[in-house]
Design an enzyme around this catalytic site. Sequence first.
Site, short mmCIF file in Angstrom:
data_model
loop_
_atom_site.label_atom_id
_atom_site.label_comp_id
_atom_site.label_asym_id
_atom_site.label_seq_id
_atom_site.Cartn_x
_atom_site.Cartn_y
_atom_site.Cartn_z
N SER A 1 0.78 -1.24 0.00
CA SER A 1 0.00 0.00 0.00
C SER A 1 0.80 1.29 0.00
CB SER A 1 -0.93 -0.01 1.22
OG SER A 1 -0.17 -0.26 2.39
N TYR B 1 18.28 -3.14 2.20
CA TYR B 1 19.04 -1.91 2.10
C TYR B 1 20.39 -2.15 2.74
CZ TYR B 1 20.42 2.98 2.38
OH TYR B 1 21.11 4.16 2.23
N TYR C 1 22.90 1.59 10.57
CA TYR C 1 22.06 0.78 9.68
C TYR C 1 22.62 -0.63 9.50
CZ TYR C 1 18.43 -0.60 6.63
OH TYR C 1 17.36 -1.28 6.13
P1 NAD Z 1 6.58 1.48 3.92
O1 NAD Z 1 6.39 1.81 5.36
O2 NAD Z 1 6.29 2.53 2.91
O3 NAD Z 1 5.63 0.20 3.52
C1 NAD Z 1 5.38 -0.86 4.39
C2 NAD Z 1 4.23 -1.70 3.89
O4 NAD Z 1 4.07 -2.81 4.78
C3 NAD Z 1 2.86 -1.01 3.83
O5 NAD Z 1 2.15 -1.47 2.71
C4 NAD Z 1 2.16 -1.49 5.12
O6 NAD Z 1 0.74 -1.50 5.04
C5 NAD Z 1 2.70 -2.91 5.17
N1 NAD Z 1 2.65 -3.50 6.51
C6 NAD Z 1 3.29 -3.11 7.63
N2 NAD Z 1 3.03 -3.96 8.63
C7 NAD Z 1 2.21 -4.92 8.14
C8 NAD Z 1 1.58 -6.08 8.68
N3 NAD Z 1 1.76 -6.44 9.94
N4 NAD Z 1 0.77 -6.79 7.86
C9 NAD Z 1 0.53 -6.43 6.58
N5 NAD Z 1 1.14 -5.37 6.00
C10 NAD Z 1 1.95 -4.62 6.77
O7 NAD Z 1 8.04 0.90 3.80
P2 NAD Z 1 9.14 0.85 2.62
O8 NAD Z 1 10.19 1.85 2.93
O9 NAD Z 1 8.53 0.82 1.29
O10 NAD Z 1 9.81 -0.56 2.95
C11 NAD Z 1 9.46 -1.74 2.30
C12 NAD Z 1 10.67 -2.66 2.26
O11 NAD Z 1 11.69 -2.01 1.48
C13 NAD Z 1 11.28 -2.89 3.66
O12 NAD Z 1 11.73 -4.21 3.74
C14 NAD Z 1 12.45 -1.92 3.69
O13 NAD Z 1 13.46 -2.31 4.56
C15 NAD Z 1 12.90 -2.00 2.23
N6 NAD Z 1 13.76 -0.88 1.79
C16 NAD Z 1 13.44 0.41 2.09
C17 NAD Z 1 14.31 1.43 1.71
C18 NAD Z 1 14.02 2.88 2.02
O14 NAD Z 1 14.94 3.68 2.02
N7 NAD Z 1 12.78 3.23 2.26
C19 NAD Z 1 15.48 1.14 0.99
C20 NAD Z 1 15.74 -0.19 0.66
C21 NAD Z 1 14.88 -1.19 1.08
#
Ligand code: NAD
Length: 394
Positions: A49, A223, A233
């Site tokens: 989402s 990441y 990190y």
């Molecule tokens: P975000 O917070 O935007 O998205 C998290 C998603 O997880 C949302 O859709 C939320 O509804 C869902 N969610 C959370 N808890 C939940 C649960 N218990 N049940 C069902 N759904 C649940 O986060 P993001 O930054 O897009 O991170 C997503 C992945 O990408 C993570 O693993 C993060 O470590 C990785 N990532 C992020 C970055 C960054 O800089 N943002 C960089 C590299 C990797």
Amino acid sequence: MIIEPKVREYICTTAHPQGCAESVRNQADYACKQGMVNGTKKALIIGCSTGYGLASRICALENCGADTLGIMFERQANGRRTATPGWYNTAEFHRLASGKGVYAKTINGDAFSKEIKEKAIELIKKDLGKVDLVVYSLAAPRRTDAEGKTWSSCLKTTDEPFTEKSLDLRNNEITEKTVEPATEEEVLSTVKVMGGEDWADWIDALKAADVLTENAVTVAYSYIGPELTYPIYYHGTIGTAKQHLQKTMSEINQAHPDVCAVISVNKGLVTQASAAIPVVPLYFAILYKVMKKAGNHENCIQQIARLFTQKLYTPTGFQTDENGFIRMDDYELTPEIQEEVKKCWKAVTTDTVKEYCDIDGYWEDFYHMFGFHYSDIDYTQDVDANVEINGIVM
Ligand code: NAD
């Protein structure tokens, strides 16, 4: 109601339905322009989402024409409270998919639970038969495991206290922040939440129910970042969890030879999850400035559209490094970019914060995540915060 941003440090407690819808449409337009690839036809997106998961779902639709089942944990509006941005984003995504005559359903519930896994399997069996792609993109503060024990993640170091410059998001001041070391229990707990255990549980459950196609792909997002942020990190609690996730990739591949598990190491970006990590927002604000100047900055949708069209679905297979990881952080980690970031990091003070940091870009991304600061939306107008999602499973 009239919906205005209510920002508390690194989170906004309101969201604007029209702005969130606009953000989803903008992402869809961008992805669409990148063209179609011969990719997924039926995808399960866990964490669909916001952030990277939402971008993945949009690319599955726009670059592959795929049916998608999403899993999210969001709140709908009630009384004087707006819904969360992920709720509004998903409503708009469903509208886009339905306009194209493409299947989209979303389960709102705890992805870590057995019940939601069973619900997803039931829906796949009923509506899709099998899925060929599983994206694992959860970012969560806690997880209740199959035995009913609740684990909480924390953002701490794993050895010594770490003191570094930090950006105070309340007033854009450069301060110093000390991050304390975690206890062994806290490290373990963070690994339980953000490591690979639940990813593996999902794949085991989907496989046992025979709802994965042969050679189905599963991708989880990680990441690493630069040495500068290693203490908080990559060598911290969250990085320890990410290393566990990376190890899980090999375990899934061994346990299920007809499943292709892969990690995509993505670029650092402002999302609801990342804004909460100490020290990291300053790094991102400097990184944005340096990468925009170099002309290679990407946002979530740009990252994931490049992942889908150039690294995941290519005629020669996955484009990976020697560890088998797809490196979407390739531009971020080039020596030229990192040298420049280091110089800015040393030089930046509160007085020069705008010179070295893309503060405006940081805040623009931040407000856009919650549907604010779009120039064509009149935020003084009354809007209905209650938005139905057509195809939601509660
Ligand atoms: P975000 O917070 O935007 O998205 C998290 C998603 O997880 C949302 O859709 C939320 O509804 C869902 N969610 C959370 N808890 C939940 C649960 N218990 N049940 C069902 N759904 C649940 O986060 P993001 O930054 O897009 O991170 C997503 C992945 O990408 C993570 O693993 C993060 O470590 C990785 N990532 C992020 C970055 C960054 O800089 N943002 C960089 C590299 C990797």
